[in-house]
Structures are given as structure tokens and as C-alpha cells.
Design an enzyme around this catalytic site. Sequence first.
Site, PDB file in Angstrom:
ATOM      1  N   THR A  12       0.822  -1.216   0.000  1.00  0.00           N
ATOM      2  CA  THR A  12       0.000   0.000   0.000  1.00  0.00           C
ATOM      3  C   THR A  12       0.855   1.265   0.000  1.00  0.00           C
ATOM      4  O   THR A  12       0.497   2.268  -0.615  1.00  0.00           O
ATOM      5  CB  THR A  12      -0.927  -0.022   1.236  1.00  0.00           C
ATOM      6  OG1 THR A  12      -1.754  -1.175   1.132  1.00  0.00           O
ATOM      7  CG2 THR A  12      -1.813   1.206   1.310  1.00  0.00           C
ATOM      8  N   SER A  55       2.193  -7.458  -0.685  1.00  0.00           N
ATOM      9  CA  SER A  55       2.966  -8.391   0.144  1.00  0.00           C
ATOM     10  C   SER A  55       2.413  -9.811   0.238  1.00  0.00           C
ATOM     11  O   SER A  55       3.162 -10.727   0.576  1.00  0.00           O
ATOM     12  CB  SER A  55       3.262  -7.793   1.518  1.00  0.00           C
ATOM     13  OG  SER A  55       2.156  -7.831   2.352  1.00  0.00           O
ATOM     14  N   THR A  86       1.951  -4.409   4.290  1.00  0.00           N
ATOM     15  CA  THR A  86       1.851  -4.731   5.719  1.00  0.00           C
ATOM     16  C   THR A  86       1.420  -6.173   5.999  1.00  0.00           C
ATOM     17  O   THR A  86       1.666  -6.682   7.086  1.00  0.00           O
ATOM     18  CB  THR A  86       0.877  -3.766   6.422  1.00  0.00           C
ATOM     19  OG1 THR A  86      -0.384  -3.826   5.757  1.00  0.00           O
ATOM     20  CG2 THR A  86       1.408  -2.351   6.418  1.00  0.00           C
ATOM     21  N   ASP A  87       0.784  -6.825   5.011  1.00  0.00           N
ATOM     22  CA  ASP A  87       0.227  -8.159   5.294  1.00  0.00           C
ATOM     23  C   ASP A  87       1.290  -9.175   5.722  1.00  0.00           C
ATOM     24  O   ASP A  87       1.051  -9.981   6.624  1.00  0.00           O
ATOM     25  CB  ASP A  87      -0.510  -8.706   4.057  1.00  0.00           C
ATOM     26  CG  ASP A  87      -1.805  -7.945   3.753  1.00  0.00           C
ATOM     27  OD1 ASP A  87      -2.200  -7.093   4.563  1.00  0.00           O
ATOM     28  OD2 ASP A  87      -2.415  -8.220   2.696  1.00  0.00           O
TER      29      ASP A  87
END
Length: 324
Positions: A12, A55, A86-87
Amino acid sequence: MKNILILHTGGTISMLENKETGEVNSAETHPLTVVSDQLKTFANINEQIIFDLPSPQITPNHMLELAQKITEMISDYEAVIVTHGTDTLEETAYFLDLVLETEKPVILTGAMRSSNEVGSDALYNLISSLRVAIEDKAKNKGVLVVMNDEIHTAENVTKTSTSNVATFQSPQFGPIGLITKDSIIFHRAPQLIHSHPINKVSKNVILLKAYAGMDGQLFQALYPASPDGIVIEGLGQGNLPKNTVEPIKKLIDKNIPIVLVSRCYQGVVQPTYGYEGGGKRLKEMGVIFAKGLSGPKARIRLLIALEKTGNINILRNIFEKLDY
Ligand code: ASP
């Protein structure tokens, strides 16, 4: 001014929102490379786009490639910042924490809201990371994750919310430091700094989560694949439903390391209960208890450890002698 390397990998923080459809996706021009002027007030910056991947598409081989790039370039810089979706950010951060050999700060950051969304944390988190990266006290702390005014260790941090900007937390231990408007505050140091460099990731390690009523099906389905290792997120202090015990025993007899963590997000596993499926019995049967790691991180640890050894006793030491 210090020389800082920024490696962009996607996520993101590298994306923009389409204002008509609301869809968030990669942009033609990386949104953060156009704000470089703001970064240059803190340090001399070299930015490189090494991947442009959401990710969920990052694999351990990408993590290795990233580690190799950092190792190759770090001697010319005082610190490295990696931007990442971030995942799976916590898995990449922990992978780097385990394999890199450097005292210099290596910091991962990301964003929950892309650069053109209202309340975007993209540029803010990147600047916060830069402020931490140029601090001498950020050295020798292992790989760090900087998000939302907090500094976390790679080992403890996890994504806890699907969309909140305060998603990254370190359950049980808390952040290692804070970022305020005018200062960077570290209030503790990690107990262990790792360095286990590897030059390939070739093993197949499976992660399974235990649930009420779990039986042998999933374990039996693994017999033909014969994975190199299995991590199980067990129940409570490290227990499993009794119908899983026999199939797990068969996997142990095939010399496949079985590493147990807890699906609880706080506390550590320990061999307490003596009933069928209880932790004490599992440990006697040969299950390895991984102290203080989440399932995804125990999997990363096992993937890396298996590149060095298949010896169950050495693997047991790696996971059970973690010093908390
Ligand atoms: N799904 C996105 C990713 O991990 C979320 C993010 O970047 O924060 O790439």
C-alpha cells in the site's frame, strides 16, 4: 548528513487509490519517489525499487533476494529502510533479522492508507523511519519495524488489525521505542541479536492451526508430500486435540520436525498437561516447543534453520533455548 538506502518492495505504501472506483493499486510512478525532496532534509537518500509486489505475493525467495541486496549495498550506507506491504511485513522483517549480519539499523515500514487517501500514513511512516535510521542509538537493535509513531522488534511485532493505522503491535512485550515530534526514545534493547546467513531457501515448511475437533485429516494429507518441517499453532499452553496425536507421531517417526507454538497471541508454550494431546505428552513424543514465536515466524525460523541442519536435537535447541 548520513547516507541512507531506501528499498521499495511494493504494498500500500507504494500504491495509489483510484478516486472513481476506490480500488487501491500500483501506480505508474512510485508515489514516494516523487517526494524525495522532503526526505533529503534528513539524509542523503538513494532510493531503489527492488520489487513492486503486494505483500501477499512476497515469498521467502524474495526475502532472501532482499537480504542479499542489503548485504551487497550496506557498506556504502549508514542504514537501510525497506518499504513493504503490511500483510506479510512481519515475516520479511523477521527473516532479515535472522539472516543479516550488520550492526547498522535496518528498518521496515509500510502504510495502511495509500499516498493519496485521506489520512495517509505512507509519507509519515517513511519519514519516521528515516528519523529512526539516522539515530546512532538505533544500531545493534536487530531489524526494526517503524509504524504509527512506534518502534518494534522484528521478533515481536505483528499486524493486529485489518485496517487501523495502529495495526502493528508487539503483544506481551510492547514496542521497543517511541517517536515523538522532537525525539526518538528507545526504552529497552532486544535480548538476542541473530545472524544466521543462508544462501538459499529450499525447504518446504507447512503451517497448520489447531481447532476444537481437529483430527488427523490434515496431517495424513501431508504424508505423501513429506514436507521438510511442520509448524502447528496449538491450543493454549501448547496442547492439541487427541485425534491429532497418532498422525503427528507418524510424521515424527519419518524424522519430520514438528514445531509447536500457541494460537494465543500472548504467553509462551510450555509442556504442562499430561492428558492425551496435552503439551507434556507431546513434548515426550518429540514435538519441539518454540518459545515466544507466532506461527508464521516459527515457520520462517524453521525454514532458515533447516538450511543449516536437519538434526532434530540441534533444531530443538534453536527453538527451546530462546532466552526470555
Ligand atoms: N495488502 C497490502 C499488502 O500487504 C496491504 C498493505 O500494503 O498494507 O501489500
